[in-house]
Design a protein around this motif. Sequence first.
Motif, PDB file in Angstrom:
ATOM      1  N   VAL A  28       0.831  -1.207   0.000  1.00 28.05           N
ATOM      2  CA  VAL A  28       0.000   0.000   0.000  1.00 28.05           C
ATOM      3  C   VAL A  28       0.868   1.261   0.000  1.00 28.05           C
ATOM      4  O   VAL A  28       0.599   2.204  -0.754  1.00 28.05           O
ATOM      5  CB  VAL A  28      -0.964  -0.019   1.209  1.00 28.05           C
ATOM      6  N   ALA A  29       1.901   1.292   0.825  1.00 29.69           N
ATOM      7  CA  ALA A  29       2.766   2.482   0.890  1.00 29.69           C
ATOM      8  C   ALA A  29       3.491   2.705  -0.434  1.00 29.69           C
ATOM      9  O   ALA A  29       3.546   3.832  -0.946  1.00 29.69           O
ATOM     10  CB  ALA A  29       3.769   2.333   2.029  1.00 29.69           C
ATOM     11  N   GLY A  30       4.041   1.647  -0.993  1.00 33.03           N
ATOM     12  CA  GLY A  30       4.719   1.777  -2.279  1.00 33.03           C
ATOM     13  C   GLY A  30       3.767   2.205  -3.376  1.00 33.03           C
ATOM     14  O   GLY A  30       4.109   3.024  -4.238  1.00 33.03           O
ATOM     15  N   GLY A  31       2.562   1.677  -3.335  1.00 31.92           N
ATOM     16  CA  GLY A  31       1.558   2.050  -4.327  1.00 31.92           C
ATOM     17  C   GLY A  31       1.169   3.513  -4.234  1.00 31.92           C
ATOM     18  O   GLY A  31       0.996   4.190  -5.256  1.00 31.92           O
ATOM     19  N   ALA A  32       1.035   4.029  -3.014  1.00 25.30           N
ATOM     20  CA  ALA A  32       0.643   5.432  -2.842  1.00 25.30           C
ATOM     21  C   ALA A  32       1.714   6.378  -3.385  1.00 25.30           C
ATOM     22  O   ALA A  32       1.403   7.350  -4.083  1.00 25.30           O
ATOM     23  CB  ALA A  32       0.383   5.718  -1.366  1.00 25.30           C
ATOM     24  N   VAL A  33       2.958   6.098  -3.084  1.00 26.60           N
ATOM     25  CA  VAL A  33       4.043   6.951  -3.584  1.00 26.60           C
ATOM     26  C   VAL A  33       4.148   6.851  -5.103  1.00 26.60           C
ATOM     27  O   VAL A  33       4.321   7.856  -5.796  1.00 26.60           O
ATOM     28  CB  VAL A  33       5.380   6.564  -2.906  1.00 26.60           C
ATOM     29  N   ALA A  34       4.039   5.657  -5.607  1.00 31.35           N
ATOM     30  CA  ALA A  34       4.123   5.471  -7.055  1.00 31.35           C
ATOM     31  C   ALA A  34       2.971   6.172  -7.768  1.00 31.35           C
ATOM     32  O   ALA A  34       3.171   6.759  -8.836  1.00 31.35           O
ATOM     33  CB  ALA A  34       4.119   3.981  -7.382  1.00 31.35           C
TER      34      ALA A  34
ATOM     35  N   VAL B 116      -5.245   4.357 -21.937  1.00 34.55           N
ATOM     36  CA  VAL B 116      -5.300   2.944 -22.337  1.00 34.55           C
ATOM     37  C   VAL B 116      -4.014   2.229 -21.937  1.00 34.55           C
ATOM     38  O   VAL B 116      -4.045   1.114 -21.399  1.00 34.55           O
ATOM     39  CB  VAL B 116      -5.550   2.824 -23.862  1.00 34.55           C
ATOM     40  N   VAL B 117      -2.875   2.860 -22.168  1.00 38.58           N
ATOM     41  CA  VAL B 117      -1.590   2.244 -21.807  1.00 38.58           C
ATOM     42  C   VAL B 117      -1.512   2.016 -20.297  1.00 38.58           C
ATOM     43  O   VAL B 117      -1.085   0.948 -19.827  1.00 38.58           O
ATOM     44  CB  VAL B 117      -0.415   3.113 -22.306  1.00 38.58           C
ATOM     45  N   LEU B 118      -1.954   3.009 -19.537  1.00 46.84           N
ATOM     46  CA  LEU B 118      -1.914   2.867 -18.079  1.00 46.84           C
ATOM     47  C   LEU B 118      -2.876   1.787 -17.587  1.00 46.84           C
ATOM     48  O   LEU B 118      -2.563   1.059 -16.632  1.00 46.84           O
ATOM     49  CB  LEU B 118      -2.251   4.201 -17.408  1.00 46.84           C
ATOM     50  N   ALA B 119      -4.038   1.690 -18.191  1.00 46.66           N
ATOM     51  CA  ALA B 119      -4.996   0.668 -17.784  1.00 46.66           C
ATOM     52  C   ALA B 119      -4.424  -0.727 -18.006  1.00 46.66           C
ATOM     53  O   ALA B 119      -4.564  -1.620 -17.150  1.00 46.66           O
ATOM     54  CB  ALA B 119      -6.305   0.840 -18.544  1.00 46.66           C
ATOM     55  N   LEU B 120      -3.769  -0.939 -19.129  1.00 41.01           N
ATOM     56  CA  LEU B 120      -3.162  -2.241 -19.399  1.00 41.01           C
ATOM     57  C   LEU B 120      -2.013  -2.529 -18.429  1.00 41.01           C
ATOM     58  O   LEU B 120      -1.893  -3.642 -17.905  1.00 41.01           O
ATOM     59  CB  LEU B 120      -2.675  -2.311 -20.845  1.00 41.01           C
ATOM     60  N   GLY B 121      -1.174  -1.539 -18.195  1.00 37.99           N
ATOM     61  CA  GLY B 121      -0.060  -1.714 -17.253  1.00 37.99           C
ATOM     62  C   GLY B 121      -0.544  -1.963 -15.826  1.00 37.99           C
ATOM     63  O   GLY B 121      -0.014  -2.816 -15.115  1.00 37.99           O
ATOM     64  N   GLY B 122      -1.557  -1.227 -15.405  1.00 37.35           N
ATOM     65  CA  GLY B 122      -2.106  -1.412 -14.063  1.00 37.35           C
ATOM     66  C   GLY B 122      -2.742  -2.771 -13.886  1.00 37.35           C
ATOM     67  O   GLY B 122      -2.630  -3.394 -12.823  1.00 37.35           O
ATOM     68  N   GLY B 123      -3.411  -3.252 -14.905  1.00 35.16           N
ATOM     69  CA  GLY B 123      -3.996  -4.593 -14.839  1.00 35.16           C
ATOM     70  C   GLY B 123      -2.920  -5.660 -14.685  1.00 35.16           C
ATOM     71  O   GLY B 123      -3.088  -6.618 -13.927  1.00 35.16           O
ATOM     72  N   GLY B 124      -1.809  -5.492 -15.392  1.00 34.60           N
ATOM     73  CA  GLY B 124      -0.698  -6.444 -15.265  1.00 34.60           C
ATOM     74  C   GLY B 124      -0.100  -6.431 -13.873  1.00 34.60           C
ATOM     75  O   GLY B 124       0.186  -7.485 -13.291  1.00 34.60           O
ATOM     76  N   LEU B 125       0.081  -5.237 -13.313  1.00 27.98           N
ATOM     77  CA  LEU B 125       0.613  -5.138 -11.946  1.00 27.98           C
ATOM     78  C   LEU B 125      -0.347  -5.746 -10.921  1.00 27.98           C
ATOM     79  O   LEU B 125       0.081  -6.381  -9.957  1.00 27.98           O
ATOM     80  CB  LEU B 125       0.892  -3.680 -11.595  1.00 27.98           C
ATOM     81  N   ALA B 126      -1.631  -5.548 -11.116  1.00 33.30           N
ATOM     82  CA  ALA B 126      -2.617  -6.122 -10.199  1.00 33.30           C
ATOM     83  C   ALA B 126      -2.569  -7.648 -10.239  1.00 33.30           C
ATOM     84  O   ALA B 126      -2.688  -8.306  -9.204  1.00 33.30           O
ATOM     85  CB  ALA B 126      -4.013  -5.622 -10.544  1.00 33.30           C
ATOM     86  N   LEU B 127      -2.364  -8.226 -11.405  1.00 31.55           N
ATOM     87  CA  LEU B 127      -2.248  -9.687 -11.515  1.00 31.55           C
ATOM     88  C   LEU B 127      -1.017 -10.208 -10.784  1.00 31.55           C
ATOM     89  O   LEU B 127      -1.071 -11.237 -10.114  1.00 31.55           O
ATOM     90  CB  LEU B 127      -2.209 -10.109 -12.981  1.00 31.55           C
ATOM     91  N   VAL B 128       0.095  -9.483 -10.917  1.00 25.71           N
ATOM     92  CA  VAL B 128       1.322  -9.896 -10.229  1.00 25.71           C
ATOM     93  C   VAL B 128       1.116  -9.850  -8.715  1.00 25.71           C
ATOM     94  O   VAL B 128       1.480 -10.786  -7.993  1.00 25.71           O
ATOM     95  CB  VAL B 128       2.508  -9.000 -10.651  1.00 25.71           C
ATOM     96  N   ALA B 129       0.521  -8.772  -8.207  1.00 25.00           N
ATOM     97  CA  ALA B 129       0.283  -8.648  -6.766  1.00 25.00           C
ATOM     98  C   ALA B 129      -0.682  -9.721  -6.280  1.00 25.00           C
ATOM     99  O   ALA B 129      -0.497 -10.297  -5.201  1.00 25.00           O
ATOM    100  CB  ALA B 129      -0.264  -7.263  -6.439  1.00 25.00           C
ATOM    101  N   GLN B 130      -1.692 -10.018  -7.067  1.00 24.68           N
ATOM    102  CA  GLN B 130      -2.661 -11.051  -6.686  1.00 24.68           C
ATOM    103  C   GLN B 130      -1.992 -12.415  -6.606  1.00 24.68           C
ATOM    104  O   GLN B 130      -2.252 -13.191  -5.685  1.00 24.68           O
ATOM    105  CB  GLN B 130      -3.821 -11.056  -7.684  1.00 24.68           C
ATOM    106  N   ARG B 131      -1.100 -12.722  -7.513  1.00 23.70           N
ATOM    107  CA  ARG B 131      -0.391 -14.005  -7.485  1.00 23.70           C
ATOM    108  C   ARG B 131       0.496 -14.113  -6.257  1.00 23.70           C
ATOM    109  O   ARG B 131       0.605 -15.171  -5.643  1.00 23.70           O
ATOM    110  CB  ARG B 131       0.447 -14.183  -8.746  1.00 23.70           C
TER     111      ARG B 131
END
Length: 142
Positions: free
Chosen positions: A63-69, A100-115
């Motif tokens: 959460v902290a890293g996400g907020a700063v990023a 659109v680019v950010l939405a795709l990148g954010g979805g990829g990061l969310a998948l990594v965090a979920q795994r």
Amino acid sequence: MAVGERSAVPEGAVGNGGPRGFGDLLSRLAADLRRLLDQKLALLKLELSEELAALARRSVLLVAGGAVAVLGVFLLVIALAIWLGEAMGSLPGGFAVVGVVLALGGGGLALVAQRQLSAQRFVPRRTVEELRRDAQWIKHEL
């Protein structure tokens, strides 16, 4: 008898000097079993608290890293969208492409965090291993 003094009667004998009976052995076995289960429960509690503490640390860090990023990326995205919009000749078009680019990148990061979070185990490995060894020991003894 004062605290800390030992009795003169040996542990394996009854007050009259004779051997312990079957009932005494069963009560001692039940007490030992109770003590064993208490130890296993204490190990389970300790292991679960360790796992939950590790999960909490990882979640807070995430959460902290996400907020700063998010703050840094927000400023960069605005600048990129304006620059891209001016290069394309359409400011809304620049924002759309960047979105659109950010939405795709954010979805990829969310998948990594979920795994990574799904890989977190809540099964107390040491407790399960100890219980298996105890079960094998009991089978072997009986």
